[in-house]
Design a protein around this motif. Structure first.
Motif, PDB file in Angstrom:
ATOM      1  N   PRO A 250      12.986  -8.021  -3.170  1.00 33.88           N
ATOM      2  CA  PRO A 250      12.920  -6.566  -3.284  1.00 33.88           C
ATOM      3  C   PRO A 250      11.730  -6.067  -4.088  1.00 33.88           C
ATOM      4  N   MET A 251      11.363  -6.769  -5.157  1.00 32.38           N
ATOM      5  CA  MET A 251      10.233  -6.287  -5.963  1.00 32.38           C
ATOM      6  C   MET A 251       8.911  -6.428  -5.202  1.00 32.38           C
ATOM      7  N   LEU A 252       8.710  -7.562  -4.556  1.00 34.74           N
ATOM      8  CA  LEU A 252       7.469  -7.741  -3.797  1.00 34.74           C
ATOM      9  C   LEU A 252       7.396  -6.750  -2.642  1.00 34.74           C
ATOM     10  N   TRP A 253       8.542  -6.455  -2.018  1.00 36.45           N
ATOM     11  CA  TRP A 253       8.542  -5.453  -0.952  1.00 36.45           C
ATOM     12  C   TRP A 253       8.237  -4.065  -1.502  1.00 36.45           C
ATOM     13  N   SER A 254       8.710  -3.768  -2.699  1.00 37.64           N
ATOM     14  CA  SER A 254       8.397  -2.461  -3.282  1.00 37.64           C
ATOM     15  C   SER A 254       6.901  -2.327  -3.519  1.00 37.64           C
ATOM     16  N   PHE A 255       6.261  -3.403  -3.992  1.00 38.62           N
ATOM     17  CA  PHE A 255       4.811  -3.377  -4.194  1.00 38.62           C
ATOM     18  C   PHE A 255       4.076  -3.300  -2.857  1.00 38.62           C
ATOM     19  N   ALA A 256       4.579  -4.038  -1.860  1.00 40.06           N
ATOM     20  CA  ALA A 256       3.935  -4.025  -0.544  1.00 40.06           C
ATOM     21  C   ALA A 256       3.990  -2.639   0.080  1.00 40.06           C
ATOM     22  N   ILE A 257       5.149  -1.976  -0.017  1.00 36.93           N
ATOM     23  CA  ILE A 257       5.284  -0.633   0.536  1.00 36.93           C
ATOM     24  C   ILE A 257       4.382   0.341  -0.215  1.00 36.93           C
ATOM     25  N   TRP A 258       4.402   0.249  -1.543  1.00 40.10           N
ATOM     26  CA  TRP A 258       3.540   1.109  -2.371  1.00 40.10           C
ATOM     27  C   TRP A 258       2.073   0.954  -1.978  1.00 40.10           C
ATOM     28  N   ALA A 259       1.633  -0.285  -1.843  1.00 43.97           N
ATOM     29  CA  ALA A 259       0.237  -0.537  -1.499  1.00 43.97           C
ATOM     30  C   ALA A 259      -0.089  -0.039  -0.101  1.00 43.97           C
ATOM     31  N   ALA A 260       0.795  -0.313   0.858  1.00 42.60           N
ATOM     32  CA  ALA A 260       0.547   0.112   2.236  1.00 42.60           C
ATOM     33  C   ALA A 260       0.511   1.631   2.347  1.00 42.60           C
ATOM     34  N   VAL A 261       1.407   2.304   1.646  1.00 43.52           N
ATOM     35  CA  VAL A 261       1.430   3.771   1.660  1.00 43.52           C
ATOM     36  C   VAL A 261       0.109   4.328   1.152  1.00 43.52           C
TER      37      VAL A 261
ATOM     38  N   VAL B   7      -2.857   2.723   1.037  1.00 42.71           N
ATOM     39  CA  VAL B   7      -3.938   2.378   1.963  1.00 42.71           C
ATOM     40  C   VAL B   7      -4.010   3.405   3.082  1.00 42.71           C
ATOM     41  N   VAL B   8      -2.848   3.662   3.695  1.00 41.89           N
ATOM     42  CA  VAL B   8      -2.800   4.598   4.817  1.00 41.89           C
ATOM     43  C   VAL B   8      -3.021   6.027   4.354  1.00 41.89           C
ATOM     44  N   GLY B   9      -2.370   6.400   3.265  1.00 46.00           N
ATOM     45  CA  GLY B   9      -2.419   7.776   2.807  1.00 46.00           C
ATOM     46  C   GLY B   9      -3.766   8.206   2.265  1.00 46.00           C
ATOM     47  N   ASN B  10      -4.474   7.318   1.596  1.00 46.28           N
ATOM     48  CA  ASN B  10      -5.787   7.676   1.047  1.00 46.28           C
ATOM     49  C   ASN B  10      -6.866   7.651   2.120  1.00 46.28           C
ATOM     50  N   GLY B  11      -6.832   6.625   2.957  1.00 46.28           N
ATOM     51  CA  GLY B  11      -7.741   6.578   4.091  1.00 46.28           C
ATOM     52  C   GLY B  11      -9.208   6.446   3.763  1.00 46.28           C
ATOM     53  N   ASP B  12      -9.542   5.844   2.620  1.00 47.40           N
ATOM     54  CA  ASP B  12     -10.955   5.645   2.280  1.00 47.40           C
ATOM     55  C   ASP B  12     -11.220   4.174   2.001  1.00 47.40           C
ATOM     56  N   SER B  13     -12.480   3.810   2.001  1.00 49.65           N
ATOM     57  CA  SER B  13     -12.848   2.399   1.925  1.00 49.65           C
ATOM     58  C   SER B  13     -12.489   1.760   0.582  1.00 49.65           C
ATOM     59  N   ALA B  14     -12.674   2.483  -0.508  1.00 48.43           N
ATOM     60  CA  ALA B  14     -12.349   1.915  -1.816  1.00 48.43           C
ATOM     61  C   ALA B  14     -10.849   1.666  -1.946  1.00 48.43           C
ATOM     62  N   SER B  15     -10.045   2.606  -1.463  1.00 48.11           N
ATOM     63  CA  SER B  15      -8.592   2.423  -1.515  1.00 48.11           C
ATOM     64  C   SER B  15      -8.144   1.281  -0.614  1.00 48.11           C
TER      65      SER B  15
ATOM     66  N   ALA C  29      -5.626  -5.275  -1.833  1.00 49.86           N
ATOM     67  CA  ALA C  29      -5.487  -6.490  -2.632  1.00 49.86           C
ATOM     68  C   ALA C  29      -4.036  -6.691  -3.060  1.00 49.86           C
ATOM     69  N   PHE C  30      -3.372  -5.616  -3.451  1.00 46.22           N
ATOM     70  CA  PHE C  30      -1.963  -5.708  -3.846  1.00 46.22           C
ATOM     71  C   PHE C  30      -1.069  -5.973  -2.641  1.00 46.22           C
ATOM     72  N   LEU C  31      -1.416  -5.385  -1.512  1.00 48.98           N
ATOM     73  CA  LEU C  31      -0.633  -5.608  -0.296  1.00 48.98           C
ATOM     74  C   LEU C  31      -0.705  -7.072   0.129  1.00 48.98           C
TER      75      LEU C  31
END
Length: 224
Positions: free
Chosen positions: A117-128, A130-138, A144-146
């Motif tokens: 559950p903790m790794l999935w929480s980090f994966a979801i946070w990171a994926a959100v 990545v998609v939500g910011n939509g820029d190269s630095a993000s 990296a966290f994903l």
């Protein structure tokens, strides 16, 4: 951007290339378990500091824009991340199973949903992000966290399986990496009473972050 990519690679290699491989056992044998944990914690703190500093100073370019409906989906996904994170703090950590008969115990709480559950929480946070910011630095920073969270799940399984192969086989048969995988396969069921408290705590933390996000990070996560 080069500095950010290097910092991201250091973070991923530290956690995927060392924490879940034979290198960890070799280093722990040389430094002792306590010495390894201390050294690894210091290295992780340094790595994440470098990563954050590199992200803040990195040039970036917009790669895509997020439609408003998708923005609301991302906001909802973060609620799931908060619930899983809260649940992970209330359940037995998978890294400690195999000690004190934990592998023979029936999985409880969010462990019935996923054994990570903790790794999935980090994966979801990171994926959100990545998609939500939509820029190269993000993409590099949160990516990296994903990657670390995604690769960490099978790596963690392998480490605990090596500790107690027979016990782990039974525990793995009753749980799954993919959320609700064991439930859908008929190998477990969700005990909803056990996830009420994580759900409430996660909901409160999610609502608080929606309110405080503009204050802390200078941008609202709501797709107005």
């Amino acid at each position: 951007m080069i500095a950010l990519v290097v910092a991201a690679l250091i973070w991923v290699l530290l956690h995927v290339g060392i924490a879940g491989t034979r290198a960890r056992a070799a280093l722990a044998a040389r430094l002792g378990e306590g010495g390894f944990r201390t050294t690894f914690s210091l290295a992780s703190a340094l790595a994440i500091t470098l990563l954050v500093l590199a992200w803040r100073s990195a040039p970036t370019a917009v790669l895509w824009s997020v439609p408003r409906p998708l923005g609301w989906v991302l906001v909802a996904a973060m609620l799931a991340a908060f619930i899983l994170f809260a649940g992970s703090l209330m359940a037995r950590n998978p890294t400690s199973v195999g000690q004190g008969g934990a592998l023979s115990a029936e999985p409880a709480g969010v462990l019935r949903i996923t054994r990570h559950p903790m790794l999935w929480s980090f994966a979801i946070w990171a994926a959100v992000h990545v998609v939500g910011n939509g820029d190269s630095a993000s993409l590099v920073f949160f990516g990296a966290f994903l990657v670390t969270a995604a690769l960490g799940m099978p790596s963690l399984d392998a480490k605990v399986a090596a500790r107690d192969p027979q016990g782990w086989a039974g525990f793995a048969a009753r749980t799954s990496i993919l959320p609700f995988g064991a439930v859908l396969a008929g190998r477990n069921r969700v005990a909803w009473r056990q996830v009420v408290l994580p759900g409430l705590v996660g909901l409160l933390a999610w609502a608080a972050m929606l309110h405080l996000h503009p204050v802390i990070f200078g941008v609202s996560p709501l797709p107005y």
